[in-house]
Write a protein that holds these residues in place. Sequence first.
Motif, PDB file in Angstrom:
ATOM      1  N   ALA A  72       0.831  -1.200   0.000  1.00  0.00           N
ATOM      2  CA  ALA A  72       0.000   0.000   0.000  1.00  0.00           C
ATOM      3  C   ALA A  72       0.865   1.249   0.000  1.00  0.00           C
ATOM      4  O   ALA A  72       0.584   2.213  -0.732  1.00  0.00           O
ATOM      5  N   GLU A  73       1.931   1.247   0.801  1.00  0.00           N
ATOM      6  CA  GLU A  73       2.832   2.407   0.827  1.00  0.00           C
ATOM      7  C   GLU A  73       3.537   2.573  -0.510  1.00  0.00           C
ATOM      8  O   GLU A  73       3.792   3.702  -0.959  1.00  0.00           O
ATOM      9  N   GLY A  74       3.822   1.462  -1.167  1.00  0.00           N
ATOM     10  CA  GLY A  74       4.416   1.543  -2.494  1.00  0.00           C
ATOM     11  C   GLY A  74       3.487   2.189  -3.493  1.00  0.00           C
ATOM     12  O   GLY A  74       3.896   3.000  -4.336  1.00  0.00           O
ATOM     13  N   ASN A  75       2.204   1.855  -3.421  1.00  0.00           N
ATOM     14  CA  ASN A  75       1.233   2.497  -4.299  1.00  0.00           C
ATOM     15  C   ASN A  75       1.057   3.968  -3.965  1.00  0.00           C
ATOM     16  O   ASN A  75       0.892   4.801  -4.866  1.00  0.00           O
ATOM     17  N   GLU A  76       1.082   4.310  -2.684  1.00  0.00           N
ATOM     18  CA  GLU A  76       1.019   5.720  -2.283  1.00  0.00           C
ATOM     19  C   GLU A  76       2.207   6.493  -2.859  1.00  0.00           C
ATOM     20  O   GLU A  76       2.076   7.624  -3.339  1.00  0.00           O
ATOM     21  N   THR A  77       3.365   5.870  -2.800  1.00  0.00           N
ATOM     22  CA  THR A  77       4.569   6.484  -3.370  1.00  0.00           C
ATOM     23  C   THR A  77       4.388   6.732  -4.866  1.00  0.00           C
ATOM     24  O   THR A  77       4.677   7.817  -5.376  1.00  0.00           O
ATOM     25  N   ALA A  78       3.906   5.708  -5.554  1.00  0.00           N
ATOM     26  CA  ALA A  78       3.707   5.831  -7.000  1.00  0.00           C
ATOM     27  C   ALA A  78       2.705   6.939  -7.327  1.00  0.00           C
ATOM     28  O   ALA A  78       2.884   7.686  -8.302  1.00  0.00           O
ATOM     29  N   ILE A  79       1.650   7.064  -6.524  1.00  0.00           N
ATOM     30  CA  ILE A  79       0.666   8.118  -6.752  1.00  0.00           C
ATOM     31  C   ILE A  79       1.329   9.491  -6.699  1.00  0.00           C
ATOM     32  O   ILE A  79       1.117  10.340  -7.577  1.00  0.00           O
ATOM     33  N   LYS A  80       2.123   9.721  -5.666  1.00  0.00           N
ATOM     34  CA  LYS A  80       2.815  11.003  -5.544  1.00  0.00           C
ATOM     35  C   LYS A  80       3.766  11.235  -6.714  1.00  0.00           C
ATOM     36  O   LYS A  80       3.816  12.320  -7.302  1.00  0.00           O
ATOM     37  N   PHE A  81       4.531  10.214  -7.051  1.00  0.00           N
ATOM     38  CA  PHE A  81       5.577  10.369  -8.059  1.00  0.00           C
ATOM     39  C   PHE A  81       4.997  10.631  -9.444  1.00  0.00           C
ATOM     40  O   PHE A  81       5.514  11.471 -10.194  1.00  0.00           O
ATOM     41  N   VAL A  82       3.922   9.918  -9.814  1.00  0.00           N
ATOM     42  CA  VAL A  82       3.378  10.109 -11.164  1.00  0.00           C
ATOM     43  C   VAL A  82       2.718  11.476 -11.299  1.00  0.00           C
ATOM     44  O   VAL A  82       2.740  12.089 -12.371  1.00  0.00           O
ATOM     45  N   ARG A  83       2.123  11.964 -10.214  1.00  0.00           N
ATOM     46  CA  ARG A  83       1.505  13.288 -10.285  1.00  0.00           C
ATOM     47  C   ARG A  83       2.563  14.373 -10.409  1.00  0.00           C
ATOM     48  O   ARG A  83       2.391  15.345 -11.144  1.00  0.00           O
ATOM     49  N   ARG A  84       3.652  14.192  -9.703  1.00  0.00           N
ATOM     50  CA  ARG A  84       4.755  15.160  -9.820  1.00  0.00           C
ATOM     51  C   ARG A  84       5.405  15.082 -11.196  1.00  0.00           C
ATOM     52  O   ARG A  84       5.723  16.114 -11.812  1.00  0.00           O
ATOM     53  N   ALA A  85       5.595  13.871 -11.701  1.00  0.00           N
ATOM     54  CA  ALA A  85       6.305  13.693 -12.971  1.00  0.00           C
ATOM     55  C   ALA A  85       5.523  14.204 -14.169  1.00  0.00           C
ATOM     56  O   ALA A  85       6.116  14.669 -15.150  1.00  0.00           O
ATOM     57  N   THR A  86       4.204  14.127 -14.102  1.00  0.00           N
ATOM     58  CA  THR A  86       3.381  14.517 -15.253  1.00  0.00           C
ATOM     59  C   THR A  86       2.735  15.892 -15.103  1.00  0.00           C
ATOM     60  O   THR A  86       2.283  16.469 -16.095  1.00  0.00           O
ATOM     61  N   GLY A  87       2.628  16.365 -13.885  1.00  0.00           N
ATOM     62  CA  GLY A  87       1.907  17.612 -13.654  1.00  0.00           C
ATOM     63  C   GLY A  87       0.402  17.440 -13.748  1.00  0.00           C
ATOM     64  O   GLY A  87      -0.345  18.417 -13.797  1.00  0.00           O
ATOM     65  N   ARG A  88      -0.056  16.203 -13.780  1.00  0.00           N
ATOM     66  CA  ARG A  88      -1.485  15.894 -13.838  1.00  0.00           C
ATOM     67  C   ARG A  88      -1.938  15.274 -12.515  1.00  0.00           C
ATOM     68  O   ARG A  88      -1.125  14.694 -11.793  1.00  0.00           O
ATOM     69  N   ASP A  89      -3.221  15.367 -12.225  1.00  0.00           N
ATOM     70  CA  ASP A  89      -3.739  14.858 -10.960  1.00  0.00           C
ATOM     71  C   ASP A  89      -4.513  13.546 -11.085  1.00  0.00           C
ATOM     72  O   ASP A  89      -4.492  12.724 -10.182  1.00  0.00           O
ATOM     73  N   LYS A  90      -5.204  13.350 -12.198  1.00  0.00           N
ATOM     74  CA  LYS A  90      -6.140  12.226 -12.295  1.00  0.00           C
ATOM     75  C   LYS A  90      -5.407  10.890 -12.425  1.00  0.00           C
ATOM     76  O   LYS A  90      -4.352  10.789 -13.063  1.00  0.00           O
ATOM     77  N   LEU A  91      -6.004   9.847 -11.842  1.00  0.00           N
ATOM     78  CA  LEU A  91      -5.477   8.484 -11.909  1.00  0.00           C
ATOM     79  C   LEU A  91      -6.553   7.567 -12.472  1.00  0.00           C
ATOM     80  O   LEU A  91      -7.747   7.795 -12.274  1.00  0.00           O
ATOM     81  N   VAL A  92      -6.124   6.516 -13.148  1.00  0.00           N
ATOM     82  CA  VAL A  92      -7.050   5.542 -13.714  1.00  0.00           C
ATOM     83  C   VAL A  92      -6.673   4.154 -13.196  1.00  0.00           C
ATOM     84  O   VAL A  92      -5.484   3.824 -13.094  1.00  0.00           O
ATOM     85  N   PHE A  93      -7.696   3.362 -12.882  1.00  0.00           N
ATOM     86  CA  PHE A  93      -7.461   1.995 -12.421  1.00  0.00           C
ATOM     87  C   PHE A  93      -8.477   1.075 -13.078  1.00  0.00           C
ATOM     88  O   PHE A  93      -9.442   1.525 -13.715  1.00  0.00           O
ATOM     89  N   ALA A  94      -8.273  -0.216 -12.915  1.00  0.00           N
ATOM     90  CA  ALA A  94      -9.141  -1.208 -13.562  1.00  0.00           C
ATOM     91  C   ALA A  94     -10.183  -1.739 -12.589  1.00  0.00           C
ATOM     92  O   ALA A  94      -9.952  -1.829 -11.381  1.00  0.00           O
ATOM     93  N   SER A  95     -11.338  -2.110 -13.116  1.00  0.00           N
ATOM     94  CA  SER A  95     -12.387  -2.714 -12.302  1.00  0.00           C
ATOM     95  C   SER A  95     -11.837  -3.944 -11.579  1.00  0.00           C
ATOM     96  O   SER A  95     -10.987  -4.665 -12.104  1.00  0.00           O
ATOM     97  N   SER A  96     -12.302  -4.155 -10.364  1.00  0.00           N
ATOM     98  CA  SER A  96     -11.880  -5.262  -9.491  1.00  0.00           C
ATOM     99  C   SER A  96     -10.449  -5.118  -8.981  1.00  0.00           C
ATOM    100  O   SER A  96      -9.895  -6.051  -8.409  1.00  0.00           O
ATOM    101  N   ALA A  97      -9.860  -3.947  -9.161  1.00  0.00           N
ATOM    102  CA  ALA A  97      -8.480  -3.734  -8.723  1.00  0.00           C
ATOM    103  C   ALA A  97      -8.374  -3.702  -7.206  1.00  0.00           C
ATOM    104  O   ALA A  97      -9.316  -3.360  -6.497  1.00  0.00           O
TER     105      ALA A  97
END
Length: 468
Positions: free
Chosen positions: A125-150
């Motif tokens: 879970a902490e790894g996913n939290e890290t990824a959330i922060k990093f991708v938002r910083r790297a792209t300058g975008r806020d929205k995230l997409v995930f798959a059903s049943s994830a």
Amino acid sequence: MPLDIKKIVEENTGANNALYADHVNPRFAKALKIIGFDKNYVTASGAYMWDSKGRKYLDMLAGYGAFNMGRNHPDIRQVMKDFMDADFCSLVQMETPILCGLVAQQLKQRCGYGLDKVYFCSTGAEGNETAIKFVRRATGRDKLVFASSAFHGLTSGALALNGGEVFREKFGELLGTDKVPFGDLDALEEVLAKRDVAAFFVEPIQGKGVNIPPDGYLAGAGRLCRKYGTLFVVDEVQTGIGRTGKFLAIQHEDGVEPDLVILSKSLSGGYVPVCAVLMKDSVFNKVFSSLDRAVVHSSTFGKSNFAMAAALAAMNVLDEEDLCSNATAMGDLLGERLSALVPKYEFMKDVRWRGLMLAVEFGKPKSLKLRTAWATVNGLNEDLFCQAVTIPLLQDHAILTQVAGNRMTTIKLIPPLTINEADVDWFVSGFDQVMADLHKFPGPAWESLTRIAKNALTRPDEKAKATA
């Protein structure tokens, strides 16, 4: 004088459920008691556990996939002892730990994909939290997409990427996310085409349900991400470290190009919480962009040399015992033998697997008598049918399994990668008998299930009246 932990455990043997109910989580303790899972396991080795009465169990759950190398692996344990005996220094914080560098180097070699840097933390879970922060910083975008049943974790950020409403509801407003059907590239492109998505998070095989994507899906998802400036995050928390027969599950498919990969669970052989987030330099350099931002994101226990020693030992065992090959061989053997039972039993709908990550899915039978049983049970509780399988597997055959997810008629098998043919025989024999008993309606199995359902559904005030 050091604490005698063995004596403390022995003195409190049998009190585990009462202690847990009183001081930790009474609802969970009650749920386990209702379904007969309130055991007191005292020792474990490899794929086996023993309770306080000396009964031996086959572990087909492996701590939700934390024990790919088996429980209490002696080689990993010896490394832990050697580490402690050496009085090695750890968590200085203002340092560059040698074992972190060695683990990162080895992970990069095993994973490939041009992943340049590794960030360490404690849990998936902490790894996913890290990824959330990093991708938002790297792209300058806020929205995230995930798959059903994830399922990417239950912390607040990761929860926004969770496909199960039962986990999300009543916890307030979450991060902005979009959900797309798992395996559907057209739906993914429709969302990504708006060019406002920071990243698409996906499990290469979904833990909830053991859903295996169509051929080419992961490579196609990566291409779409690159096309629309979105980062591609692959969550290998449960599928990685040999679970599917390769170090990473994405290595089964050509052309996959992740920007970030998250590993945890069995990375330490189940001994120490540890997580690794591998990423490309293009992501890393946006986050740690200058000297004054060198520690803009950190985790207290992330650089633990104790965890790193366990990780090195675990990967050594993975190689020396050729557990990836065993996962493929035993997974195929188990999957094929279970598939052979599908024509025999009306309740069995599908068996799917990759390595030692398997699912047995059940469905509505054809005969009128069994359809009545199916409708009755599902009318009481949508989660109940699978308990008709998992409960007797544990009670009558000493096999620990789990339901694959909420409101799913699927059980999930993720045993240690150390299981052998005798263990496959043990499971298939027990499962065959459970299925045979369930196809006798009415019968003892259905009577027990109805009692469990009524007990679970009775409100506390009604129960008080019944016992007054």
